[in-house]
Scaffold this active site. Structure first.
Site, mmCIF file in Angstrom:
data_model
loop_
_atom_site.group_PDB
_atom_site.id
_atom_site.type_symbol
_atom_site.label_atom_id
_atom_site.label_comp_id
_atom_site.label_asym_id
_atom_site.label_seq_id
_atom_site.Cartn_x
_atom_site.Cartn_y
_atom_site.Cartn_z
ATOM 1 N N GLY A 70 38.346 -2.343 -58.765
ATOM 2 C CA GLY A 70 38.624 -3.412 -58.084
ATOM 3 C C GLY A 70 38.818 -3.702 -56.795
ATOM 4 O O GLY A 70 38.964 -4.529 -56.158
ATOM 5 N N HIS A 71 38.545 -2.430 -55.858
ATOM 6 C CA HIS A 71 38.890 -2.335 -54.778
ATOM 7 C C HIS A 71 37.808 -1.753 -53.820
ATOM 8 O O HIS A 71 37.862 -0.402 -53.470
ATOM 9 C CB HIS A 71 40.146 -1.742 -54.178
ATOM 10 C CG HIS A 71 40.782 -2.037 -52.767
ATOM 11 N ND1 HIS A 71 40.411 -0.903 -51.771
ATOM 12 C CD2 HIS A 71 41.655 -3.032 -52.426
ATOM 13 C CE1 HIS A 71 41.395 -1.619 -50.809
ATOM 14 N NE2 HIS A 71 41.667 -2.761 -51.097
ATOM 15 N N PHE A 72 36.880 -1.836 -53.761
ATOM 16 C CA PHE A 72 35.974 -3.190 -54.057
ATOM 17 C C PHE A 72 34.850 -2.636 -54.696
ATOM 18 O O PHE A 72 34.261 -1.800 -54.195
ATOM 19 C CB PHE A 72 35.579 -3.921 -52.759
ATOM 20 C CG PHE A 72 37.020 -4.561 -52.084
ATOM 21 C CD1 PHE A 72 37.690 -5.708 -52.347
ATOM 22 C CD2 PHE A 72 37.273 -3.646 -50.795
ATOM 23 C CE1 PHE A 72 38.845 -5.932 -51.662
ATOM 24 C CE2 PHE A 72 38.472 -4.182 -50.201
ATOM 25 C CZ PHE A 72 39.247 -5.209 -50.396
#
Length: 144
Positions: free
Chosen positions: A50-52
């Site tokens: 999720g990052h990224f």
């Protein structure tokens, strides 16, 4: 400092952290109040989902957590602290200087500069290829 080779199994004897939150892979130097450790950053880290996803960058706060864990290894390796926990109590003067991406090897250096009872203050910095990635002053509380 004394050059050592403390592996992740031995680190897990000192730290309570486990996957996916164990952020120290090896200790390479250690002294009474100073430690240097390694975190090998891979694309398999859960936070990269999720990052990224299109541009994976290690969150700065996790770099600081890795530094805190390195300091925790030093503190919790002392016989008088066996079985205790180290709690993060604060961060000051934190600076992020370089993005950390998959394939990087973070060199984590922490030095205890002040102690008062169960509270300790640590100067810490993380480098990649000799370049400063992050630094800051960390405060800890030793407890059970």
């Amino acid at each position: 400092m004394t050059e050592v080779n403390i592996n992740v199994t031995e680190i897990m004897e000192a730290l309570p952290h486990r996957y996916p939150f164990l952020l120290v892979d090896r200790v390479i130097d250690i002294a009474d109040d100073e430690i240097t450790a390694i975190k090998n950053v891979t694309i398999n880290e859960e936070f990269f989902q999720g990052h990224f996803p299109q541009y994976p960058v290690m969150p700065g706060v996790l770099i600081m957590e890795a530094l805190a864990q390195a300091a925790g290894v030093l503190e919790l390796s002392k016989p008088e602290n066996k079985g205790k926990l180290v709690f993060y109590a604060g961060m000051d003067n934190v600076k992020y200087k370089k993005q950390v991406t998959p394939g990087d090897q973070l060199v984590l250096h922490a030095k205890f500069i002040k102690r008062r009872g169960p509270i300790a203050v640590v100067e810490a910095e993380a480098t990649v290829d000799g370049k400063l990635a992050a630094k800051g002053t960390l405060t800890f509380a030793l407890g059970k």
